[in-house]
Design a protein around this motif. Structure first.
Motif, mmCIF file in Angstrom:
data_model
loop_
_atom_site.group_PDB
_atom_site.id
_atom_site.type_symbol
_atom_site.label_atom_id
_atom_site.label_comp_id
_atom_site.label_asym_id
_atom_site.label_seq_id
_atom_site.Cartn_x
_atom_site.Cartn_y
_atom_site.Cartn_z
ATOM 1 N N VAL A 134 1.859 9.964 -5.211
ATOM 2 C CA VAL A 134 2.056 11.208 -4.588
ATOM 3 C C VAL A 134 3.350 11.863 -5.302
ATOM 4 O O VAL A 134 3.080 12.907 -5.746
ATOM 5 C CB VAL A 134 2.359 11.009 -3.008
ATOM 6 C CG1 VAL A 134 3.373 12.185 -2.255
ATOM 7 C CG2 VAL A 134 1.386 10.532 -2.109
ATOM 8 N N CYS A 189 2.506 1.896 -3.429
ATOM 9 C CA CYS A 189 1.425 2.381 -4.356
ATOM 10 C C CYS A 189 0.958 4.074 -4.067
ATOM 11 O O CYS A 189 1.076 4.960 -4.979
ATOM 12 C CB CYS A 189 0.296 1.887 -4.151
ATOM 13 S SG CYS A 189 0.215 0.170 -4.880
ATOM 14 N N ILE A 190 0.891 4.150 -2.859
ATOM 15 C CA ILE A 190 0.764 5.619 -2.596
ATOM 16 C C ILE A 190 2.011 6.557 -2.886
ATOM 17 O O ILE A 190 1.735 7.590 -3.310
ATOM 18 C CB ILE A 190 0.339 5.655 -0.861
ATOM 19 C CG1 ILE A 190 -0.929 5.129 -0.767
ATOM 20 C CG2 ILE A 190 0.592 7.231 -0.435
ATOM 21 C CD1 ILE A 190 -2.110 5.745 -1.220
ATOM 22 N N PHE A 221 0.816 -1.216 0.094
ATOM 23 C CA PHE A 221 0.095 -0.106 0.038
ATOM 24 C C PHE A 221 0.855 1.348 -0.069
ATOM 25 O O PHE A 221 0.530 2.098 -0.687
ATOM 26 C CB PHE A 221 -0.822 0.066 1.192
ATOM 27 C CG PHE A 221 -1.973 1.152 1.221
ATOM 28 C CD1 PHE A 221 -3.096 1.331 0.364
ATOM 29 C CD2 PHE A 221 -1.564 2.147 2.188
ATOM 30 C CE1 PHE A 221 -3.787 2.439 0.464
ATOM 31 C CE2 PHE A 221 -2.451 3.151 2.070
ATOM 32 C CZ PHE A 221 -3.621 3.311 1.488
ATOM 33 N N GLY A 222 1.829 1.312 0.806
ATOM 34 C CA GLY A 222 3.015 2.472 1.015
ATOM 35 C C GLY A 222 3.615 2.612 -0.361
ATOM 36 O O GLY A 222 3.610 3.892 -0.806
#
Length: 107
Positions: free
Chosen positions: A96, A91-92, A88-89
């Motif tokens: 960003v 992808c974020i 998840f990190g």
């Protein structure tokens, strides 16, 4: 060293090389502003497709990560939460970075 003094050929070749390099540098420097403008426009033209590519890579990584986390969850592994947070990190981070770059360059 004696061969250098007797044979002037290498000195002439070196002098021609230096002269050629100086002439080519001067020719490139005459149209520097136009070259910088052209490079700027080319980078700006590739920026939006590059941003969209980063979004697409983030989406694919999200799907792959979801499958990996689902497999770990079904297998009963203890580190499922850690793996989910890592995917998840990532992808974020991609989303960003693409958004920040787009807003930073004002495109």
């Amino acid at each position: 060293m004696k061969k250098w003094r007797k044979n002037p050929g290498p000195r002439y070749a070196l002098a021609l090389t230096v002269f050629g390099m100086a002439a080519s540098i001067k020719a490139f420097a005459q149209d520097g502003a136009a070259g910088i403008q052209e490079a700027d426009s080319q980078v700006r033209s590739y920026f939006e497709p590059g941003t969209n590519l980063m979004y697409a890579i983030g989406a694919v990584l999200g799907l792959v990560g979801a499958v990996k986390v689902f497999q770990k969850w079904n297998a009963g592994d203890q580190d499922t939460g850690k793996v989910a947070a890592a995917w998840f990190g990532s992808c974020i981070f991609l989303v960003v970075v693409a958004t920040v770059l787009q807003s930073f360059f004002g495109l």
